[in-house]
Write a protein that holds these residues in place. Structure first.
Motif, PDB file in Angstrom:
ATOM      1  N   UNK A   1      -3.963  15.410   0.736  1.00  6.83           N
ATOM      2  CA  UNK A   1      -4.012  14.937  -0.650  1.00  6.83           C
ATOM      3  C   UNK A   1      -4.383  13.457  -0.725  1.00  6.83           C
TER       4      UNK A   1
ATOM      5  N   UNK B   1      -6.531  11.704   1.835  1.00  4.01           N
ATOM      6  CA  UNK B   1      -7.882  11.426   2.320  1.00  4.01           C
ATOM      7  C   UNK B   1      -8.937  12.362   1.738  1.00  4.01           C
ATOM      8  N   UNK B   2      -8.499  13.509   1.208  1.00  3.61           N
ATOM      9  CA  UNK B   2      -9.481  14.492   0.755  1.00  3.61           C
ATOM     10  C   UNK B   2      -9.230  14.859  -0.698  1.00  3.61           C
ATOM     11  N   UNK B   3      -8.991  13.822  -1.498  1.00  3.41           N
ATOM     12  CA  UNK B   3      -8.535  14.050  -2.864  1.00  3.41           C
ATOM     13  C   UNK B   3      -9.537  14.787  -3.717  1.00  3.41           C
ATOM     14  N   UNK B   4     -10.811  14.682  -3.366  1.00  7.01           N
ATOM     15  CA  UNK B   4     -11.800  15.316  -4.226  1.00  7.01           C
ATOM     16  C   UNK B   4     -12.172  16.710  -3.750  1.00  7.01           C
ATOM     17  N   UNK B   5     -11.534  17.116  -2.665  1.00  9.46           N
ATOM     18  CA  UNK B   5     -11.810  18.452  -2.166  1.00  9.46           C
ATOM     19  C   UNK B   5     -11.060  19.449  -3.028  1.00  9.46           C
ATOM     20  N   UNK B   6     -11.630  20.638  -3.082  1.00  4.31           N
ATOM     21  CA  UNK B   6     -11.030  21.685  -3.869  1.00  4.31           C
ATOM     22  C   UNK B   6     -10.049  22.455  -2.978  1.00  4.31           C
ATOM     23  N   UNK B   7      -8.930  21.807  -2.668  1.00  5.55           N
ATOM     24  CA  UNK B   7      -7.965  22.433  -1.765  1.00  5.55           C
ATOM     25  C   UNK B   7      -6.596  22.445  -2.433  1.00  5.55           C
TER      26      UNK B   7
ATOM     27  N   UNK C   1      -7.550  24.454   8.705  1.00  2.91           N
ATOM     28  CA  UNK C   1      -6.925  25.288   7.678  1.00  2.91           C
ATOM     29  C   UNK C   1      -7.533  25.128   6.294  1.00  2.91           C
ATOM     30  N   UNK C   2      -8.236  24.045   6.083  1.00  2.00           N
ATOM     31  CA  UNK C   2      -8.753  23.832   4.742  1.00  2.00           C
ATOM     32  C   UNK C   2     -10.259  23.641   4.777  1.00  2.00           C
ATOM     33  N   UNK C   3     -10.877  24.083   3.722  1.00  2.00           N
ATOM     34  CA  UNK C   3     -12.320  23.953   3.645  1.00  2.00           C
ATOM     35  C   UNK C   3     -12.652  22.564   3.114  1.00  2.00           C
ATOM     36  N   UNK C   4     -12.958  21.670   4.048  1.00  2.43           N
ATOM     37  CA  UNK C   4     -13.245  20.292   3.704  1.00  2.43           C
ATOM     38  C   UNK C   4     -14.749  20.093   3.734  1.00  2.43           C
ATOM     39  N   UNK C   5     -15.267  19.242   2.928  1.00  2.00           N
ATOM     40  CA  UNK C   5     -16.677  18.931   3.058  1.00  2.00           C
ATOM     41  C   UNK C   5     -17.343  18.832   1.708  1.00  2.00           C
ATOM     42  N   UNK C   6     -17.038  17.749   1.035  1.00  2.00           N
ATOM     43  CA  UNK C   6     -17.673  17.501  -0.241  1.00  2.00           C
ATOM     44  C   UNK C   6     -19.129  17.182   0.007  1.00  2.00           C
TER      45      UNK C   6
END
Lengths: 617, 466
Positions: free
Chosen positions: B180, B182-188, B461-466
């Motif tokens: 939450x 470092x990847x705030x804009x990811x849809x996770x 575990x999470x789909x990261x990659x904006x």
């Protein structure tokens, strides 16, 4: 002849690393030459049109504090500015801006052109000249030889660059640009251990072919916050981005075409970044996810090209088109440039000192993607340090090594030279163990002593920062030592500004610690906004900040304790064979660095200490 | 070992013998001891002169309880074994007291010394002769190997598993927090503070239960303290002798024969019990005896099990009632024992039941003199240990190692701090800060150091990659 072709520092490559390196070296007074294959792609943003973001934005602020150019450049050429994580604490808030790609590189090129002591030259390096394990110069395609004792390689994705679009592949550094094959061979002959990485970029489409009417708009912040400590205000108009999503149909198309993917057919051997997978990877690895975000980011003010953030792909162009046209708002879209994957060589960064000088060749420095990183900011940060240290080498000054407790740039370089990397290395705030201190808001205060010592900020700027520090201290002291009673004027004023229950008498600092209070409720406008902000952060998060500072202090002596460069690890009693080999490969400069090498145990560290004590007697 | 911090350890061999030394070395050592030491003559300047011995008491600064009477030796840098400020606390209250004093120094800011660390510092600081250099390395390596052995095998298999499982809870929370940040804009998916708090409470309770188990670990290692208490002439020494089958305590029919206390080991079914025969409680103005009685109270307080002996042949006295109440209030394991049932009974179990609230059938009846009911008493003692949380049944996870206990204590502190931050609705990075500290502590137990673990988990575990 020799004289005009001799430079104190030569920078090879004009990307984000090369620019900062050349500027730093020139600003430190070294006669510097920047060689690039194409002057028109200086500071080219090869992939996304944005600067900053979490941790990356921190690096940009640090570059600015150290006298670099990136922050100023994006402030001047940005088309949309946002502060991320505003609901969180100050340490993890970060700036990000969308750039006008063309303006960005023109601005940077202009700054380089105007920099005294810096010469720009378009040419391709074909050979690196070495004498007695020290750098001597380079030969170029045009038949020229340039001499130097201090040189920085910033090759980006150009070393043996190989682009894949579908099952077609062809040598290129970027789409439409020649790779550096001679240089790659030249580096290999120097005996470096190399690796191969892969990265990718999404297709660009024409804005007029997109139907924005049902897409979610993402405007910039008003007012926009600048990156640079020196930018007073951003005046240009902002342009919004848009958000859409892939859907089941998109995913169907991708699944049906995996046989045309170079990634899934084994054509690509380089290792790609896990944090930036292609859309085919996302669909394959997370089949249950019904949709993936696609951000539509304009590439500039004077172009209709739009960058599709989130759909990096190396599928064939016709499949790319099908994929995009299945997405809401893009039913009619026209691709202007295809997405592609690019494989390139990098030089394993554990072969570098923390100064970014190679251990095997005196005077040769590496910065940017050649070290296995990804990202403009990571590249620029390394370029800056390499530039400073290449110049320091010329003037026989000690190299600048920034510690993990000083800056993200320190974390970045320490990670690279101590642990190496297997995938393109990107900075995350979680990589910084001193995250609560390495904030973007205090980058200037953290680093200005270094900048001053390295001649990268003026006397005036230095005095200004000293004064800022002093003002912060004075204000904090005042707040911590002032106790107000119910009938004091200040109490009345505070009560009128804030609708809270206050138990008098109260120490002002204690009021600020309460979440419902802001510093502007308590102090008047006798200090600048920046000072007030620092005072507030330092008081509000005092407990956590002190804990981190204590930690840093505790490790300081150990961290800085030097290991002599000529130490023979194979001579040390008590080390395992594996430890001997690893220590000998990395050749850490300090005990701090040694302790972070994977597989080196605390008892190995003791053995080294005992050994050094023994030989010193 | 890597820092310039202050270290502390029990520097005398573990095991029998009442006297032992806690040694502290480093810049904070004087400061730490000063906070816990009260000089006998109330001298404010105690501990200020190097190479002097000071007598006084070690007092827990939180509870204000006296832990032991001690002699403290101060050796200031550089004239000490390690060439740092060294303070040695000589205690004479046995292993339990030594552990307590050590614990206090750790609470006050010292770190538990690693094996060979005092010697290592002595060498690094130039105290030891050159020829000893390699011997030092051998010590460090050998001891580290032993402690490595500790972490993988001596450490109860279930402890290792439990620590690992707590660890993975924390890694999981950590990865969600970092996600939450470092990847705030990811849809996770994001995790609410409430969910995080729930996991932290889970982790906290599990660490606590491990820490608690240290007590039983200690019981196993040092023996279970069984204190025979009661008023004078209740037959305590007779029972003591009978349990140990020897005539060590002097048994007479005069009141107050046992003036201090006597301690002996008893082995029952492979478990060691330390049986204490104490001075009887009675109003006395004889000074030595009243000091003995103070000791008795202290023993009752520190006992794992108290056996309260009440003579059935005499009417209940003020002392009996006082003891029943005192022990009841302490919430200690206690067996009420009616002795001398071979004589004419003046008191029965019903009477004691009324006063103590203990069911009358639970009150034991014995005659130490005639050896009646002794086996039953032994069985009841064994039963107490297996029934309650003493953790002697093999299936239970027990911490035996003081280093592990120390690390778990620290981990617990950090988990609590993270939980507190959650309650205060602090931003994720502050919660993550304490969790990472807790993880560091657990890493030192499992011996697992892996810096990219959290990031790996996020990417897997999470789909990261904006």
């Amino acid at each position: 002849m020799i004289k005009t072709n001799t430079f104190e520092v030569i920078v090879i490559g004009g990307g984000h690393a090369g620019c900062e390196a050349a500027l730093a070296s020139g600003r430190k007074g070294c006669r510097t030459l920047l060689l690039t294959q194409n002057l028109d792609s200086i500071a080219q943003m090869s992939c996304n049109p944005a600067i900053g973001g979490l941790a990356k934005g921190h690096i940009v602020r640090e570059i600015d504090a150290l006298g670099g150019e990136m922050a100023k450049c994006i402030d001047y050429t940005g088309i949309q500015f946002r502060v991320l994580n505003v609901s969180k604490g100050p340490a993890v808030q970060a700036y990000r801006a969308q750039a006008d790609k063309v303006q960005y590189r023109l601005y940077m090129k202009r700054v380089l052109e105007r920099q005294s002591k810096l010469t720009l030259m378009q040419d391709t390096v074909t050979k690196i000249l070495i004498e007695n394990n020290a750098i001597k110069g380079v030969e170029t395609q045009s038949g020229n030889t340039y001499y130097t004792k201090s040189m920085i390689l910033t090759t980006g994705t150009f070393l043996n660059g190989l682009i894949h679009i579908g099952l077609t592949s062809f040598p290129a550094g970027r789409f439409g640009e020649f790779p550096s094959t001679d240089l790659a061979d030249a580096i290999k002959t120097l005996g470096f251990q190399m690796g191969r990485l892969k990265t990718g970029t999404p297709p660009r489409v024409n804005s007029k072919s997109i139907d924005y009417s049902f897409l979610k708009i993402q405007p910039g912040d008003e007012p926009p916050s600048p990156f640079s400590f020196s930018t007073k205000k951003i005046t240009q108009k902002q342009i919004p981005c848009y958000l859409t999503h892939t859907n089941e149909r998109t995913h169907e198309i991708i699944k049906n075409n995996l046989n045309k993917s170079p990634l899934y057919q084994g054509n690509i051997t380089g290792i790609g970044p896990r944090y930036c997978p292609s859309i085919e990877d996302k669909v394959f690895r997370f089949p249950d996810k019904p949709g993936h975000q696609v951000f539509l980011e304009p590439e500039g003010r004077d172009t209709e090209e739009v960058y599709l953030n989130g759909v990096s792909t190396s599928l064939p162009l016709d499949v790319q088109k099908q994929i995009l046209r299945s997405i809401k708002g893009m039913e009619q879209c026209e691709i202007m440039r295809p997405g592609y994957a690019v494989e390139y060589d990098f030089v394993c960064p554990t072969q570098l000192y923390p100064s970014l000088e190679t251990k095997s060749i005196k005077g040769l420095f590496h910065a940017g993607q050649i070290n296995g990183t990804s990202g403009y900011e990571e590249a620029a940060g390394q370029g800056l340090i390499a530039g400073i240290n290449a110049a320091n080498l010329v003037s026989n000054r000690e190299p600048l090594v920034i510690k993990r407790s000083d800056a993200y740039i320190g974390v970045l370089i320490d990670d690279l030279v101590t642990k190496g990397t297997k995938e393109p290395y990107r900075m995350f705030t979680s990589r910084a163990e001193y995250r609560l201190i390495l904030r973007q808001d205090n980058a200037d205060l953290r680093l200005f002593e270094f900048a001053y010592k390295e001649n990268l900020i003026s006397e005036k700027e230095y005095k200004g920062l000293l004064e800022k520090l002093e003002n912060i201290k004075t204000k904090i002291n005042w707040l911590e030592s002032t106790r107000i009673k119910e009938n004091d004027d200040l109490a009345t004023e505070i009560k009128s500004k804030c609708n809270c229950q206050i138990k008098f008498p109260v120490v002002l600092a204690d009021l600020i610690k309460r979440p419902e209070f802001s510093i502007i409720d308590i102090i008047n406008n006798d200090v600048s906004h920046e000072v007030a902000n620092q005072v507030e952060i330092q008081i509000k998060y005092d407990g956590y900040i002190k804990r981190q500072e204590k930690e840093i202090e505790r490790f300081k002596k150990f961290e800085e304790k030097k290991i002599p460069e000529n130490i023979d690890y194979y001579d040390i009693y008590g080390l395992s064979k594996e430890e001997m080999q690893k220590l000998n490969d990395i050749r850490p400069l300090t005990f701090g660095q040694a302790s972070r090498i994977s597989g080196v145990t605390p008892s190995a560290i003791s053995s080294i200490m005992v050994f050094l004590k023994k030989v010193s007697r | 070992m890597l820092t310039e911090d202050t270290i502390s350890a029990i520097s005398t061999p573990l095991g029998k013998g009442g006297i032992g030394i806690v040694r502290i070395s480093g810049t904070l050592s004087l400061q730490i001891v000063k906070r816990t030491f009260a000089s006998h003559n109330g001298n404010e300047n105690a501990l200020s002169v190097s190479h002097k011995v000071y007598s006084g008491k070690i007092i827990d600064p939180f509870t204000k309880k006296v832990i032991d009477e001690v002699l403290v030796t101060v050796m200031k840098a550089p004239n000490s074994y390690t060439k740092e400020d060294v303070v040695e606390i000589s205690c004479h209250g046995g292993m339990a007291v030594l552990s307590k004093v050590l614990d206090l120094t750790l609470k006050e800011g010292a770190r538990l010394a690693l094996p060979g660390e005092f010697t290592k510092r002595a060498f690094i600081n130039g105290r030891i002769d050159l020829t000893q250099a390699e011997a030092v390395i051998d010590i460090i390596n050998a001891k580290t190997e032993t402690s490595l052995f500790n972490t993988v095998s001596q450490l109860h298999g279930s402890v290792a598993n439990e620590v690992k499982s707590i660890r993975s809870l924390l890694v999981d929370v950590s990865s969600k927090l970092e996600l939450s940040i470092d990847f705030l804009e990811e849809d996770v998916p994001t995790q609410s503070l409430d969910e995080i708090k729930k996991t932290l409470i889970d982790a906290k309770e599990r660490i606590e239960s491990l820490v608690d188990s240290y007590k039983s670990g200690r019981l196993l290692r040092e023996g279970i303290k069984v204190v025979i208490a009661g008023r004078t002439n209740a037959g305590k020494s007779s029972l003591f002798n009978l349990l140990l089958k020897k005539d060590r305590s002097i048994v007479t029919h005069y009141h107050g024969t046992t003036r201090d206390f006597i301690e002996e080991d008893l082995l029952l079914d492979g478990v060691t019990y330390k049986i204490f025969d104490t001075a009887g409680i009675r109003s006395s103005n004889h000074e030595i005896e009243s000091e003995g009685m103070a000791r008795s109270y202290e023993l009752i307080e520190n006992a794992d099990i108290n056996l309260l002996i009440i003579p059935a042949s005499e009417d209940l006295t003020e002392e009996d009632i006082f003891l029943i109440n005192a022990i009841n209030n302490k919430n200690k394991e206690c067996l009420y024992v009616l002795n001398k049932i071979d004589l004419q009974q003046q008191v029965d179990s019903k009477r004691i039941s009324e006063i103590s609230g203990i069911a009358s059938e639970k009150i034991l009846k014995i005659s130490a003199k005639k050896n009646i009911g002794i086996n039953y008493l032994k069985n009841r003692i064994k039963q107490l240990i297996t029934d309650n949380q003493a953790g002697l049944d093999t299936g239970k996870t027990v911490i035996c190692n003081v280093r592990h206990k120390n690390l778990l204590d620290r981990a617990l502190k950090y988990v609590n701090a993270a939980k507190y931050a959650c309650e205060k609705k602090a931003s994720e990075e502050f919660i993550a800060f304490d969790i990472s500290k807790a993880l560091n502590c657990l890493n030192e137990i499992t011996g697992r150091f892996y810096s990219d673990e959290v990031l790996d988990k996020i990417f897997n575990e999470f789909c990261i990659g904006k």
